[in-house]
Design a protein around this motif. Structure first.
Motif, mmCIF file in Angstrom:
data_model
loop_
_atom_site.group_PDB
_atom_site.id
_atom_site.type_symbol
_atom_site.label_atom_id
_atom_site.label_comp_id
_atom_site.label_asym_id
_atom_site.label_seq_id
_atom_site.Cartn_x
_atom_site.Cartn_y
_atom_site.Cartn_z
ATOM 1 N N UNK A 161 -8.427 -7.181 3.274
ATOM 2 C CA UNK A 161 -7.246 -7.307 2.497
ATOM 3 C C UNK A 161 -6.185 -6.332 2.802
ATOM 4 N N UNK A 162 -6.508 -5.191 2.928
ATOM 5 C CA UNK A 162 -5.606 -4.480 3.701
ATOM 6 C C UNK A 162 -4.631 -4.398 4.604
ATOM 7 N N UNK A 163 -4.833 -5.201 5.930
ATOM 8 C CA UNK A 163 -4.508 -5.491 6.268
ATOM 9 C C UNK A 163 -4.041 -6.919 6.282
ATOM 10 N N UNK A 164 -3.793 -8.121 5.142
ATOM 11 C CA UNK A 164 -2.957 -8.559 4.807
ATOM 12 C C UNK A 164 -2.062 -8.247 4.373
ATOM 13 N N UNK A 165 -2.216 -7.767 3.537
ATOM 14 C CA UNK A 165 -1.317 -6.674 2.354
ATOM 15 C C UNK A 165 -0.428 -6.339 3.457
ATOM 16 N N UNK A 166 -0.487 -5.811 4.545
ATOM 17 C CA UNK A 166 0.311 -5.147 5.188
ATOM 18 C C UNK A 166 1.313 -5.448 5.862
ATOM 19 N N UNK A 167 0.495 -7.107 6.959
ATOM 20 C CA UNK A 167 1.215 -7.962 7.102
ATOM 21 C C UNK A 167 2.371 -8.724 6.615
ATOM 22 N N UNK A 168 2.033 -8.806 5.333
ATOM 23 C CA UNK A 168 2.716 -9.756 4.311
ATOM 24 C C UNK A 168 4.212 -8.596 3.677
ATOM 25 N N UNK A 169 3.518 -6.652 4.028
ATOM 26 C CA UNK A 169 4.358 -6.411 3.759
ATOM 27 C C UNK A 169 6.005 -5.935 4.279
ATOM 28 N N UNK A 170 4.847 -5.985 5.492
ATOM 29 C CA UNK A 170 6.756 -6.302 6.774
ATOM 30 C C UNK A 170 7.711 -7.607 6.430
ATOM 31 N N UNK A 171 7.194 -7.987 6.056
ATOM 32 C CA UNK A 171 8.175 -9.786 5.479
ATOM 33 C C UNK A 171 8.859 -8.563 3.913
ATOM 34 N N UNK A 172 7.667 -8.420 2.935
ATOM 35 C CA UNK A 172 8.106 -8.895 1.591
ATOM 36 C C UNK A 172 8.766 -6.779 1.408
#
Length: 189
Positions: free
Chosen positions: A104-115
């Motif tokens: 979940x944290x990894x997915x959140x980090x990835x999304x935070x790159x573009x948002x």
């Protein structure tokens, strides 16, 4: 007598469902329909508590951050070296709870790159964590640049978390690497 509703508990239940959906199927699967089904509530109930997907993601991130902080508090030691080791290991997907939360944290980090709105709480939390870890380092080794060392350690653990998640590094090796980094950090004391 009208039924009393604990709105915060309902939000946490839905936030936990967001985490389970993300952990099982990834960020793209986080939708109103999937989250409602996972939480066992109507889509209207989810919409009542969260107006957007980003709101659900931010709330889920805060839930996990609070859980991690609680676990770090449980491994507290008066010895800064011992505590720093335990803290770094708690940030890795080693325990059952951390293994469930790391995707979940990894997915959140990835999304935070573009948002950018999702990146803001990461930046704020990172500054706090760097300062905290720097304080632990300074307690053992007063000389040197504790903030820089803390930032390097935390960046190392973030990368190591991803490598453990994808199976590039096993848990035993991850623990050995943490030991290696800490011994390098404290060799001059």
């Amino acid at each position: 007598m009208p039924k009393q509703v604990d709105h915060e508990a309902r939000r946490r239940e839905i936030g936990a469902a967001v985490c389970r959906v993300m952990a099982a199927r990834g960020l793209d699967a986080v939708s109103l329909r999937h989250v409602a089904a996972e939480a066992g509530v109507s889509m209207g109930r989810v919409q009542h508590y969260f107006a957007t997907k980003d709101e659900m993601l931010l709330f889920a991130f805060r839930l996990i951050s609070d859980r991690v902080a609680d676990r770090i508090g449980q491994v507290w030691s008066d010895d800064p070296r011992t505590f720093l080791r335990a803290l770094l290991l708690e940030l890795l997907p080693i325990s059952a709870a951390a293994r469930a939360e790391a995707p979940v944290l990894a997915a959140f980090l990835a999304q935070a790159v573009v948002e950018p709105r999702l990146a803001e709480p990461l930046r704020a939390g990172s500054h706090e964590m760097v300062a905290f870890v720097a304080g632990q380092i300074r307690a053992v080794r007063p000389e040197g640049d504790a903030e820089r060392d803390a930032l390097a350690l935390l960046a190392f653990v973030d990368g190591l978390m991803l490598q453990v998640l994808i199976g590039q590094v096993d848990v035993r090796t991850a623990e050995e690497l943490v030991e290696h980094q800490l011994s390098r950090l404290f060799t001059n004391d």
